[in-house]
Enzyme design. Sequence first.
Site, mmCIF file in Angstrom:
data_model
loop_
_atom_site.group_PDB
_atom_site.id
_atom_site.type_symbol
_atom_site.label_atom_id
_atom_site.label_comp_id
_atom_site.label_asym_id
_atom_site.label_seq_id
_atom_site.Cartn_x
_atom_site.Cartn_y
_atom_site.Cartn_z
ATOM 1 C CD GLU A 1 -6.291 60.840 32.832
ATOM 2 O OE1 GLU A 1 -5.175 60.371 32.583
ATOM 3 O OE2 GLU A 1 -6.861 60.695 33.914
ATOM 4 C CG ASP B 1 -3.149 63.627 41.123
ATOM 5 O OD1 ASP B 1 -3.735 62.605 41.554
ATOM 6 O OD2 ASP B 1 -2.239 63.571 40.277
ATOM 7 C CG ASP C 1 -3.822 56.861 38.090
ATOM 8 O OD1 ASP C 1 -4.557 57.794 37.763
ATOM 9 O OD2 ASP C 1 -2.741 57.015 38.720
HETATM 10 C C1 NOJ Z 1 -1.794 59.755 39.568
HETATM 11 C C2 NOJ Z 1 -2.970 59.514 40.423
HETATM 12 O O1 NOJ Z 1 -3.904 60.554 40.287
HETATM 13 C C3 NOJ Z 1 -2.541 59.338 41.858
HETATM 14 O O2 NOJ Z 1 -3.653 59.088 42.658
HETATM 15 C C4 NOJ Z 1 -1.541 58.212 41.959
HETATM 16 O O3 NOJ Z 1 -1.088 58.098 43.269
HETATM 17 C C5 NOJ Z 1 -0.367 58.487 41.030
HETATM 18 N N1 NOJ Z 1 -0.840 58.664 39.700
HETATM 19 C C6 NOJ Z 1 0.669 57.355 41.046
HETATM 20 O O4 NOJ Z 1 0.140 56.204 40.523
#
Ligand code: NOJ
Length: 943
Positions: free
Chosen positions: A535, A609, A532
């Site tokens: 970017e 998200d 994650d």
């Molecule tokens: C951002 C991610 O997009 C999300 O899916 C994740 O739960 C959080 N980071 C925490 O790691």
Amino acid sequence: MRVSSPPSYQWTALFVLLSAFCTLFTPAVSVKYENFKTCDQAGFCKRNRAYADEAAATSSWKAPFALAPDTLSWKNGQLKGTILKTINTIGETEKRQKGEIELRHNSKVRKERYNEVESWAIVGGLGLSRNAAESRDAEKTTVTYGPDGKFEAVITFAPFGIDFKRDSATQIKFNDRGLINIEQWRPKIDRGVPEKKEGEEETPVPEVPAGEDESTWWDESFGGQTDSKPKGPESVSLDITFPGYEHVFGIPEHAGPLSLRETRGGTGAHTDPYRLYNADVFEYIMDSSMTLYGAIPFMQAQKKDSTVGVFWMNAAETWIDIIKEKEAHNPLSLGIGSKTDTKTHWFSESGLIDVFVFLGPTPKDVTKAYGELTGYTQLPQEFAIAYHQCRWNYNSDEDVKDVDRKMSKHQIPYDVIWLDIEYTDEKKYFTWDPLTFTNPIGMLEQLDKSDRKLVAIIDPHIKNTDNYPVVSELKSKDLAVHNKDGNIYEGWCWPGSSHWIDCFNPAAIKWWIGLFKYSAFTSLPNLFIWNDMNEPSVFNGPETTMPKDNIHHDNWEHRDVHNLNGLTFVNATYQAMLERKKGEIRRPFVLTRSFYAGSQRMGAMWTGDNQANWDHLAAGFPMIINNGISGFPFAGADVGGFFGNPEKDLLTRWYQAGAFYPFFRGHAHIDTRRREPYLAGEPYTGIITQALRLRYALLPAWYTAFHEASVNGTPILRPHYFVYPSDESAFAIDDQFFVGSTGLLAKPVVTEGATSVDIYIPDSEVYYDYFDFEKYQGQGHKTVQAPLEKIPLLMQGGHIIPRKDRPRRSSGLMKWDPYTLVVVLGNEGTASGKLYVDDGETFDYQTGAFIHRSFNFKNGVLASSNLGTKGKLTDKYIKTMKNVGVERVVIVGAPKEWASKASVKVGGAEAGIEFHAEEGGKAAWAVVKNPKVAIGEDWKIEF
Ligand code: NOJ
């Protein structure tokens, strides 16, 4: 500048290499919006748009770029030449290429333009087309290439431009509007007040040349941070026109419709160009050209019976303007037969103009050639295409075990449970929280008993703290990204102060591989990885990412490589997961949030998200479909919505939609209420379980679609235009799709309170409701009832769909289960389909350990024949599968003459058949039970 244009299989005919730009003299010629730049706030975006405006407003506009004919050389299908730019200052571009320029602030970054995107994005398809030919006259040169020489590139010298033709008709034009631009390197001229010594004459302050706006050349500030820009302005741009093409698709990732909108004027146009600058965009909004987490600068244009494409291979921040110009052929035609040209304008902050052109003519030709270039999607392990249960966070190993037990108790299938950042000891990756995850091995062992897996998150930011060997090594081995002054870069993310591993560095990759060994990270082979924040997300960085003047391996500026960053991190993790213990080679599974062209080779992506509302549910399909036609089909959205608490009907509809995401995972924010499917209560839990079981029953069909994508780049969710490239009135449809080549046509409900949907039937074939065989026929929209418990899902006549109908806890436990074949008879009374099977976890399929069958029903005979070529492991594999057979054959649309049939012939034996007559609008069907045929062998069933 490089231009390559591949024929569909064997690539490439044409290269125009711009080796130097010489100096000539010249003529006078809800999101937090405030966190992200608009075009006006990004210097090069504003400059390039202004340049386009100036060109449009100047009737005599000519791009100041010309190809010097005497520099042209043609060899073995490659054309090279030098393009000269006419400029009004003394430029230094040629010197820059040779590294003979001085950078500002004593910067140590590389002086050349970044030219290594290829080494990350491209894996093949660059062979030159030997039978290409060139013919030249005083004004232009024409290169003929491609299959049967039907492609042509006509390159005009002054101003420089290229028309790409197929069968003599122009499909794509470069520099048609004269917007090609390459900002050459130049020294900064001090325009401050000069120092005046006593007795000396005052030297005049040099003026900014007319028409130039230097305000963003030398540094740029945004959100209180300043980019030092040691190389000054260096953007590149080109206009690309698709004459006669009304629709353009691709350039993910954006939240919006599949058919891209105009960005300058026009009804419903966006005000900013589509932006590609990978970023962690908090609470992103719908229908926007704003950037998101990933970038694939690949665009397809579609008109009736023709698809073409371009891949703009540049990893710096990029913006794309789109204009559609309608041109009525005949003023009396009232728009009928009017033609639209789509005009695009691409600009990147730095790097090269390096463009690949795809001349189709079909969508499949384009995606196949693009896949040949950047790699086809990884063939995932089979568990990875089953259901994933995630939330931020499962709080302890006991919590995980409890969810696991409850899913089993409620007979809800799932394959993978996920751990978000809280499992670590204070956000130190490769560790387990000593209080809450006391026995990770015990937890993994429990999961393994039901052939279930665990995915744990590992992010690229490494906590900057004492007593953490990972960060000490990162520093001592000097494997992190540096800041502009050459020191290790420090920023903020989940752990607080952090450093970022620099996966452009081969030594960093090697080190990263070591961290995943069982000896270094306590775990078992059923643990996989989620990458994650790659970017990269930096909470206190400009636009929530890294400063552009940071420095990577080999002294490349972050500016040049930003959009590749996420890919390089996943690449390192993929390499690490290939072989965690010597000899134990497995297909890795890595989920990534950030991506670039080529990321499809390494795993899956999700759309980040999203929010628990109906708009976000609806946005998922266009985004996933768009990713799929852009070469990265292993895609999904958080089921249920990440932020917020979904109402139960929204959650239920979302599971029904998710059952059709190539990557199918429920996920939720840490502040949301628990929402494991068994908590919803009836009727919701039951309906969600049905959706999950549907996904599991159809896993053989999904896996076959993944296999097809992995060998020829065909998307898994296929939008209407992709399957019906002649049906121009319906090209924009993006809320219904076919699943692979199965003939399954789905339109999951994505609107609140809907009890029916209108499905567009694209042809005169007969379609049957998947669940009750209700018939639909005739081109146009048909209303399909969709009460909460029903997913609008049709089967197109003419297909055979493989299924496994026995409900189990996980896909692994279905391995030896028998198949059901659903034979969906078409108008001609025939049907055909395919099935691909392998062990679902190793790479043995590459040496023949797979079954690939073709099923055909014709003249009352259903036959299974082999599609595979034999490899070293074929016989052995087929032997292991000899007891896996077909337990049922269902024939939908069975002829009424079968009513009196009691049995069918299977080789020398017989099997019973049961007939169900047509009822109301519901088709007749028949079922053959236990025909005793093996899935891996040739056989015939005679009706
Ligand atoms: C951002 C991610 O997009 C999300 O899916 C994740 O739960 C959080 N980071 C925490 O790691």
